[in-house]
Design a protein around this motif. Structure first.
Motif, short mmCIF file in Angstrom:
data_model
loop_
_atom_site.label_atom_id
_atom_site.label_comp_id
_atom_site.label_asym_id
_atom_site.label_seq_id
_atom_site.Cartn_x
_atom_site.Cartn_y
_atom_site.Cartn_z
N ARG A 177 0.94 -1.20 0.08
CA ARG A 177 0.02 0.08 0.23
C ARG A 177 0.88 1.28 -0.03
O ARG A 177 2.07 1.27 0.41
N PRO A 178 0.36 2.27 -0.59
CA PRO A 178 1.25 3.62 -0.68
C PRO A 178 1.56 4.32 0.67
O PRO A 178 0.64 4.41 1.47
N THR A 179 2.88 4.92 0.50
CA THR A 179 3.20 5.84 1.80
C THR A 179 2.43 7.23 1.17
O THR A 179 1.95 7.50 -0.01
N LEU A 180 2.58 8.04 2.13
CA LEU A 180 2.05 9.64 1.72
C LEU A 180 3.10 10.18 0.48
O LEU A 180 2.77 10.78 -0.49
N ASN A 181 4.29 9.81 0.48
CA ASN A 181 5.27 10.28 -0.59
C ASN A 181 5.00 9.67 -1.67
O ASN A 181 4.80 10.17 -2.88
N GLU A 182 4.69 8.32 -1.69
CA GLU A 182 4.16 7.53 -2.97
C GLU A 182 2.64 8.15 -3.41
O GLU A 182 2.50 8.25 -4.69
N THR A 183 1.88 8.29 -2.62
CA THR A 183 0.39 8.94 -2.88
C THR A 183 0.74 10.65 -3.71
O THR A 183 0.13 10.49 -4.69
N ALA A 184 1.41 11.20 -3.36
CA ALA A 184 1.90 12.25 -3.90
C ALA A 184 2.59 12.08 -5.45
O ALA A 184 1.95 12.86 -6.27
N GLN A 185 3.31 11.18 -5.63
CA GLN A 185 3.89 10.82 -6.83
C GLN A 185 2.64 10.11 -7.84
O GLN A 185 2.86 10.22 -8.94
N LEU A 186 1.66 9.45 -7.10
CA LEU A 186 0.81 8.78 -7.81
C LEU A 186 -0.21 9.89 -8.39
O LEU A 186 -0.61 9.73 -9.58
N MET A 187 -0.55 10.98 -7.37
CA MET A 187 -1.34 11.86 -8.05
C MET A 187 -0.69 12.96 -9.10
O MET A 187 -1.37 13.31 -9.91
N GLN A 188 0.63 12.77 -9.34
CA GLN A 188 1.56 13.49 -10.28
C GLN A 188 1.09 12.39 -11.49
O GLN A 188 0.78 13.11 -12.54
N ARG A 189 1.43 11.34 -11.22
CA ARG A 189 1.12 10.44 -12.55
C ARG A 189 -0.40 10.61 -12.99
O ARG A 189 -0.56 10.20 -14.25
N LEU A 190 -1.18 10.96 -12.30
CA LEU A 190 -2.64 11.08 -12.70
C LEU A 190 -2.78 12.54 -13.38
O LEU A 190 -4.01 12.80 -13.76
N GLY A 191 -1.90 13.22 -13.13
CA GLY A 191 -2.02 14.55 -13.86
C GLY A 191 -2.41 15.71 -13.03
O GLY A 191 -2.40 16.78 -13.54
N ALA A 192 -2.17 15.50 -11.58
CA ALA A 192 -2.63 16.58 -10.59
C ALA A 192 -1.43 17.60 -10.66
O ALA A 192 -0.18 17.43 -10.47
#
Length: 600
Positions: free
Chosen positions: A527-542
């Motif tokens: 499951r993602p950490t908060l830092n990975e969550t930030a990167q995931l949101m970047q990947r989605l274009g946020a």
């Protein structure tokens, strides 16, 4: 063969048959008749259906989860490509009003022999009896495939567990062949065994295929083919291409795997265009009449009649009180805490994401000013907090020995010591509020009955005051496309930033649309950490993004179903962000077949 629908109210019987209705327009109206039960081949289930004039449609959630109808990607809101043991066909889309559910008018199923009868709030659906001819295992380079061949199409559904799944078909095996139904694996052993056990059990008129996985990270993708009818069960490491379905004008539903280095995470998200007429987001909470309390996600959506909900800010699970900002229609329902991040938006689709604080002061006539610590909050610390009717009709003590000071019309009218926590409550006046002193004796001494007071409020950043809707959570993840995560700055506990958990987040795209996203474990079982969550949101274009409450609270609800997890694993929540769809007027629809009522 046509789909025959028999509607039999007490005084009238109508035989509904499929006829061509050229150029039909999609109308978003209140159905003339609705029901919440669907019987499939005599087996009862919860499922929504509705009758619009002459058209009868079934919830897309029920069709996909109970009958095995595959919903393909779509780019037109008024039609949905569907697959059920045949090439893709278009199904007409219908909505209820207020929009909470999406229904499909499936002419294609009529040619496959479906029949239905309305009885009260129940729609009885029947399909022709089917038989399983064979079950064949075959190795593939990526895992194993199970091919179930039938003599005709049959409804199917899956039940998943930690070590595999059961596929239940409304079909029977040929008499005396059950023990030899499953053929040995053809073509040798797969490079890496995916299935450790495959068994068939006949229960009444259903055949249950039980598939045990060799490894917990394996998944099963199920699809159908026609001529002859076949059901395919592909067991492999989870590889999910991004699915993109236009659920309604201005609302896209997406799902897929998002990779970061060697790790992959399962993502489910909505892309919402607030500039689309009739599409809006609003904060919602467990009880519209009072703040304390928690509910299931389905109940939260029902109470507010929302089409979709993502869980929102934090709350205290013990006393079920909010721990963050909630603002609706320009009124502060609950104030922010600890300078934590929040999202603010308006009805025009303008959005702001930033760290937020609310400063309230109370001017005591002839004396000076007193700082107020929090507004309508379950966050407790020494100081003077304020509670308005947004909290509810009463304030009940949260900790021992609180002093409750009632203010009406800018004048103190009462003061009482609360004693043990939870043992005393006082009414909150409609034209005032209750001040709660926790260890602030000097304020208690000043705020005696008869004293005049006046409050002032300011917000940082100032621009947040211009937005009618606010939800706070945190920490802030992205700002202007850059990762700005700093959990310590927002007073989160040490270790929170590196903890692994299911996550929910809200982001703004460069074009102004919003992403409501959830992330959970993928093939790597992380499951993602908060830092990975930030990167995931970047990947989605946020370009800007905010972390919402996570863990078992992380839930995304759309049109009658949780799209990111099973209901059994979802916790009750306090508040969320509700999506409301009010489609104005007709939505263009292609020439499709529809239902018309005829006298028998």
């Amino acid at each position: 063969m046509s789909l025959i629908l028999l509607c039999a109210p007490l005084l009238t019987a109508l035989l509904l048959v499929w006829e061509t209705v050229p150029g039909i327009a999609q109308l978003i109206t209140t159905p003339a008749q609705t029901g919440s039960r669907i019987e499939l081949n005599g087996r009862p289930s919860s499922g929504l259906w509705g009758r619009w004039s002459e058209a009868i449609a079934i919830s897309d959630v029920w069709l996909s989860q109970v009958a095995g109808v595959e919903l393909r990607d779509s780019e037109v809101a008024a039609e949905q490509p569907v697959v059920w043991f045949a090439p893709p066909v278009l199904a007409r889309v219908l909505f209820d009003r207020p929009v909470q559910n999406r229904f499909l008018d499936l002419d294609a199923l009529g040619s496959l022999g479906w029949q239905a009868q309305i009885a009260g709030d129940t729609l009885r659906v029947n399909t022709p009896p089917a038989q399983v001819r064979s079950v064949l295992r075959s190795p593939q380079s990526w895992g194993e495939r199970v091919v179930v061949e039938l003599d005709r199409p049959a409804p199917w559904q899956t039940t998943r567990n930690s070590s595999g799944l059961t596929v239940s078909l409304d079909a029977t095996a040929l008499e005396g062949t059950l023990s030899s139904l499953i053929a040995p694996s053809q073509g040798g052993s797969p490079p890496r065994q995916s299935i450790t056990q495959l068994t068939a059990v006949q229960t009444d008129n259903r055949l249950n295929l039980r598939v045990q996985f060799a490894q917990p990270q394996l998944r099963a993708a199920i699809s159908t083919l026609g001529s002859p009818p076949r059901l395919l069960i592909d067991v492999r490491p989870e590889i999910v291409s991004v699915q993109n379905r236009l659920w309604a004008p201005g609302v896209q539903r997406r799902r897929g795997l998002v990779s970061l280095g060697t790790a992959s995470f399962s993502a489910a998200w909505l892309v919402v265009d607030l500039k689309q007429p009739g599409v809006s987001l609003k904060p919602i909470w467990s009880n519209p009449q009072a703040l304390p309390g928690t509910v299931s996600m389905s109940e939260l959506a029902r109470r507010w009649q929302a089409a979709a909900v993502i869980n929102g800010g934090f709350f205290n699970r013990n006393n079920q009180l909010p721990l963050g900002a909630i603002r609706r229609e320009g009124r502060w329902v609950s104030g922010p805490i600890l300078n934590r991040a929040a999202v603010a938006w308006n009805d025009q689709g303008d959005v702001q994401v930033d760290r937020l604080s609310l400063q309230e002061t109370l001017t005591v006539a002839g004396v000076g000013s007193l700082p107020l610590s929090h507004l309508n909050s379950g966050y407790v610390q020494a100081g003077l907090a304020r509670y308005t009717t947004a909290w509810g009709p009463f304030y009940r003590t949260i900790i021992d020995n609180e002093v409750l000071i009632t203010v009406e019309g800018e004048q103190v009218v009462g003061q009482v010591v609360g004693g043990p926590a939870g043992q005393m409550s006082v009414p909150i006046p409609a034209n005032g509020y209750v001040l709660v002193s926790r260890g602030f004796q000097s304020a208690v001494n000043l705020l005696r009955p008869g004293v005049s007071v006046q409050g002032q409020v300011s917000v940082t950043p100032r621009r947040f005051e211009d937005y009618p809707y606010v939800v706070g959570a945190g920490p802030l993840l992205l700002k202007n496309q850059q990762v700005v995560l700093n959990a310590g700055t927002e007073s989160f506990q040490p270790g929170f930033q590196t903890q692994r958990a299911d996550r929910s987040a809200l982001g703004r795209l460069a074009d102004g649309k919003l992403i409501l996203a959830t992330f959970s474990s993928g093939p790597t079982d992380l499951r993602p950490t908060l830092n990975e969550t930030a990167q995931l949101m970047q990947r989605l274009g946020a370009v800007d993004a905010l972390n919402l409450d996570g863990g078992s609270s992380s839930s995304l609800w759309l049109g009658g179903e949780l799209v990111n997890r099973s209901p059994e694993t979802a916790a009750r929540i306090h508040n969320g962000i509700g999506l409301f769809v009010d489609l104005p007027g007709p939505v263009a629809s292609p020439p499709l077949r529809g239902l018309r009522a005829k006298a028998p």
